[in-house]
Scaffold this motif. Structure first.
Motif, PDB file in Angstrom:
ATOM      1  N   UNK A 109      29.714  26.985  39.099  1.00 24.25           N
ATOM      2  CA  UNK A 109      28.435  26.818  39.758  1.00 24.25           C
ATOM      3  C   UNK A 109      27.341  26.373  38.805  1.00 24.25           C
ATOM      4  N   UNK A 110      27.746  25.902  37.634  1.00 19.12           N
ATOM      5  CA  UNK A 110      26.840  25.354  36.613  1.00 19.12           C
ATOM      6  C   UNK A 110      25.983  26.405  35.922  1.00 19.12           C
ATOM      7  N   UNK A 111      26.411  27.645  35.939  1.00 20.02           N
ATOM      8  CA  UNK A 111      25.723  28.666  35.156  1.00 20.02           C
ATOM      9  C   UNK A 111      26.142  28.506  33.696  1.00 20.02           C
ATOM     10  N   UNK A 112      25.211  28.270  32.801  1.00 19.80           N
ATOM     11  CA  UNK A 112      25.557  28.050  31.391  1.00 19.80           C
ATOM     12  C   UNK A 112      25.843  29.359  30.663  1.00 19.80           C
ATOM     13  N   UNK A 113      27.059  29.847  30.808  1.00 21.34           N
ATOM     14  CA  UNK A 113      27.485  31.091  30.185  1.00 21.34           C
ATOM     15  C   UNK A 113      28.709  30.827  29.337  1.00 21.34           C
ATOM     16  N   UNK A 114      28.967  31.739  28.411  1.00 27.52           N
ATOM     17  CA  UNK A 114      30.134  31.595  27.542  1.00 27.52           C
ATOM     18  C   UNK A 114      30.742  32.972  27.300  1.00 27.52           C
ATOM     19  N   UNK A 115      32.063  33.072  27.467  1.00 27.57           N
ATOM     20  CA  UNK A 115      32.779  34.307  27.175  1.00 27.57           C
ATOM     21  C   UNK A 115      33.003  34.403  25.666  1.00 27.57           C
ATOM     22  N   UNK A 116      32.853  35.626  25.121  1.00 24.41           N
ATOM     23  CA  UNK A 116      32.971  35.783  23.666  1.00 24.41           C
ATOM     24  C   UNK A 116      34.081  36.739  23.247  1.00 24.41           C
ATOM     25  N   UNK A 117      34.539  37.627  24.155  1.00 27.91           N
ATOM     26  CA  UNK A 117      35.592  38.568  23.787  1.00 27.91           C
ATOM     27  C   UNK A 117      36.190  39.194  25.043  1.00 27.91           C
ATOM     28  N   UNK A 118      37.488  39.442  25.013  1.00 28.63           N
ATOM     29  CA  UNK A 118      38.137  40.166  26.114  1.00 28.63           C
ATOM     30  C   UNK A 118      37.830  41.652  25.988  1.00 28.63           C
ATOM     31  N   UNK A 119      37.702  42.326  27.132  1.00 27.59           N
ATOM     32  CA  UNK A 119      37.386  43.756  27.061  1.00 27.59           C
ATOM     33  C   UNK A 119      38.275  44.631  27.942  1.00 27.59           C
ATOM     34  N   UNK A 120      39.056  44.053  28.823  1.00 22.76           N
ATOM     35  CA  UNK A 120      40.009  44.877  29.581  1.00 22.76           C
ATOM     36  C   UNK A 120      41.186  44.014  29.986  1.00 22.76           C
ATOM     37  N   UNK A 121      42.254  44.689  30.359  1.00 27.10           N
ATOM     38  CA  UNK A 121      43.448  43.970  30.782  1.00 27.10           C
ATOM     39  C   UNK A 121      44.480  44.930  31.325  1.00 27.10           C
ATOM     40  N   UNK A 122      45.699  44.459  31.419  1.00 29.36           N
ATOM     41  CA  UNK A 122      46.786  45.269  31.973  1.00 29.36           C
ATOM     42  C   UNK A 122      47.938  45.333  30.984  1.00 29.36           C
ATOM     43  N   UNK A 123      48.480  46.519  30.825  1.00 31.14           N
ATOM     44  CA  UNK A 123      49.696  46.709  30.052  1.00 31.14           C
ATOM     45  C   UNK A 123      50.497  47.825  30.715  1.00 31.14           C
ATOM     46  N   UNK A 124      51.513  48.321  30.033  1.00 29.91           N
ATOM     47  CA  UNK A 124      52.366  49.345  30.649  1.00 29.91           C
ATOM     48  C   UNK A 124      51.606  50.645  30.929  1.00 29.91           C
ATOM     49  N   UNK A 125      50.561  50.879  30.157  1.00 27.43           N
ATOM     50  CA  UNK A 125      49.815  52.116  30.312  1.00 27.43           C
ATOM     51  C   UNK A 125      48.571  51.980  31.173  1.00 27.43           C
ATOM     52  N   UNK A 126      47.985  50.794  31.154  1.00 28.91           N
ATOM     53  CA  UNK A 126      46.713  50.573  31.838  1.00 28.91           C
ATOM     54  C   UNK A 126      46.845  49.388  32.777  1.00 28.91           C
ATOM     55  N   UNK A 127      46.737  49.627  34.061  1.00 34.98           N
ATOM     56  CA  UNK A 127      46.912  48.557  35.043  1.00 34.98           C
ATOM     57  C   UNK A 127      46.247  48.958  36.346  1.00 34.98           C
ATOM     58  N   UNK A 128      46.067  47.994  37.208  1.00 34.44           N
ATOM     59  CA  UNK A 128      45.572  48.265  38.556  1.00 34.44           C
ATOM     60  C   UNK A 128      46.766  48.336  39.506  1.00 34.44           C
ATOM     61  N   UNK A 129      46.891  49.459  40.192  1.00 38.59           N
ATOM     62  CA  UNK A 129      47.975  49.635  41.139  1.00 38.59           C
ATOM     63  C   UNK A 129      47.450  49.657  42.564  1.00 38.59           C
ATOM     64  N   UNK A 130      48.307  49.251  43.491  1.00 40.58           N
ATOM     65  CA  UNK A 130      47.967  49.227  44.921  1.00 40.58           C
ATOM     66  C   UNK A 130      48.785  50.336  45.567  1.00 40.58           C
ATOM     67  N   UNK A 131      48.082  51.394  45.994  1.00 41.19           N
ATOM     68  CA  UNK A 131      48.745  52.625  46.409  1.00 41.19           C
ATOM     69  C   UNK A 131      48.564  52.902  47.898  1.00 41.19           C
ATOM     70  N   UNK A 132      49.603  53.510  48.464  1.00 39.19           N
ATOM     71  CA  UNK A 132      49.580  53.945  49.859  1.00 39.19           C
ATOM     72  C   UNK A 132      49.933  55.426  49.894  1.00 39.19           C
ATOM     73  N   UNK A 133      49.665  56.062  51.023  1.00 40.58           N
ATOM     74  CA  UNK A 133      50.067  57.456  51.178  1.00 40.58           C
ATOM     75  C   UNK A 133      51.588  57.573  51.164  1.00 40.58           C
ATOM     76  N   UNK A 134      52.075  58.713  50.736  1.00 39.26           N
ATOM     77  CA  UNK A 134      53.513  58.908  50.591  1.00 39.26           C
ATOM     78  C   UNK A 134      54.272  58.619  51.882  1.00 39.26           C
ATOM     79  N   UNK A 135      53.683  58.994  53.018  1.00 36.90           N
ATOM     80  CA  UNK A 135      54.376  58.806  54.296  1.00 36.90           C
ATOM     81  C   UNK A 135      53.960  57.517  55.013  1.00 36.90           C
ATOM     82  N   UNK A 136      53.284  56.625  54.323  1.00 36.03           N
ATOM     83  CA  UNK A 136      52.850  55.369  54.933  1.00 36.03           C
ATOM     84  C   UNK A 136      54.051  54.493  55.300  1.00 36.03           C
ATOM     85  N   UNK A 137      53.976  53.786  56.422  1.00 36.83           N
ATOM     86  CA  UNK A 137      55.055  52.870  56.791  1.00 36.83           C
ATOM     87  C   UNK A 137      55.024  51.567  55.990  1.00 36.83           C
ATOM     88  N   UNK A 138      53.999  51.368  55.197  1.00 40.12           N
ATOM     89  CA  UNK A 138      53.863  50.123  54.426  1.00 40.12           C
ATOM     90  C   UNK A 138      54.853  50.120  53.268  1.00 40.12           C
TER      91      UNK A 138
END
Length: 345
Positions: A109-138
């Motif tokens: 969108x033409x915003x003049x910004x620049x990324x300088x360093x990574x600060x989060x991500x995913x690995x075996x210990x830290x990740x975003x999970x998509x969770x349902x209830x134990x008895x969910x039909x999904x």
């Protein structure tokens, strides 16, 4: 807890449409600069937004003494990376962090910004999970048709991973559109799932581990399962701020890099103790109980250095969705490692 406030002056309309920000919307904070200021005149106090009950890498770097003469000034909390970088682009704060796809879209969108360093991500210990209830039909992607998925913000990391999951599992665009993504504050997401206000909860970090410890939920998929280990988000400054304050940006970036490596090499119990002390010292009446579940920041590269691949994935994803033009964006133009002195001779 209630959702964290958006900064004063940021309207709900801006919040909901921030990823479509135009150059005109950010012009007040990103006009062409006249060059670097003398070191003594450079900005030394950086305004920023935090996250409730969490310790960000800049906060950790400051507490460890890695920011030298640069100070941080907390102006409020956010629950949205896209809102955070919009606030940086419009000059309400000095730096912001977001999912790299949000950085791509803001730059498109033409915003003049620049990324300088990574600060989060995913690995075996830290990740975003998509969770349902134990008895969910999904049990599969197709089971999500007509269901509600709660996440911290739309148009960012969590929605991107949901789209990738649905696409890889054969859902047409028409069927995928029937999966409803809803904004739910992270601290309320587990409760919303258990009360069946949503069918799927996106949970990450300490909030995920706390929810798992409470029992009664199971994973559907995770971003780590989809993409493996990867750095997912970066801190950005405006081009003008970088040009006028290069020494400050270098001190900040290198300090955050040192904090990343400190968190990798320090025993987990000591990192958690440091986080707990930081939260208590800042006196914002925050719950520290979730901090014991911290595992890592998930940054893939040493010192948070950035590479083309961390942006190209999202240029392609957004291009396929028709939200950006691939031929007008070059991954290497969106970031710089120039100010990351960690590990340099």
């Amino acid at each position: 807890m209630p959702a964290a406030p958006i900064l004063p002056g940021t309207t709900r309309r801006q919040f909901l449409t921030l990823l479509g920000l135009s150059a005109a919307a950010v012009s007040c904070g990103t006009a062409t600069a006249g060059g670097a200021r003398p070191p003594a005149d450079q900005v030394k106090t950086l305004k920023y937004q935090g996250w409730v009950g969490q310790v960000t890498l800049p906060e950790l770097a400051a507490d460890l003494g890695y920011l030298g003469d640069v100070r941080l000034e907390w102006v409020g909390n956010t629950i949205s990376g896209p809102q955070d970088i919009q606030s940086a682009a419009t000059g309400q704060i000095h730096f912001g962090g977001a999912f790299n796809g949000a950085v791509v879209k803001l730059a498109a969108g033409n915003a003049p910004i620049k990324a300088v360093i990574s600060y989060y991500g995913s690995d075996r210990n830290t990740f975003s999970g998509y969770y349902v209830l134990q008895d969910s039909p999904i049990r599969s992607a197709r089971d999500l048709i007509g269901k509600k998925v709660g996440m911290n913000t739309l148009g960012a990391h969590s929605q991107a991973m949901l789209d990738i999951y649905l696409g890889r599992n054969g859902l047409s665009k028409a069927d995928a559109a029937k999966v409803e993504a809803l904004v739910v504050p992270p601290v309320n997401t587990e409760q919303a799932l258990r009360q069946k206000q949503i069918d799927v909860a996106v949970l990450g970090g300490v909030l995920r581990d706390k929810a798992l410890a409470n029992g009664g939920i199971r994973p559907l998929f995770s971003d780590f399962e989809l993409l493996g280990a990867f750095s997912a988000g970066t801190y950005v400054f405006t081009d003008r701020f970088i040009e006028e304050n290069p020494d400050t940006v270098r001190t900040f970036t290198t300090g955050v890099a040192k904090a990343i490596e400190w968190s990798r090499t320090t025993p987990r119990e000591q990192v958690i103790a440091r986080h707990t002390e930081i939260v208590r010292k800042r006196g914002r009446n925050e719950d520290t109980s979730t901090l014991r579940f911290w595992r890592s920041y998930g940054v893939a590269e040493t010192g948070g250095r950035i590479s083309d691949k961390e942006f190209q994935l999202w240029i392609d994803w957004l291009g396929d969705r028709g939200e950006v033009r691939k031929d007008r964006l070059k991954a290497s133009d969106l970031y710089t490692n120039e100010f990351n002195a960690h590990g340099k001779a």
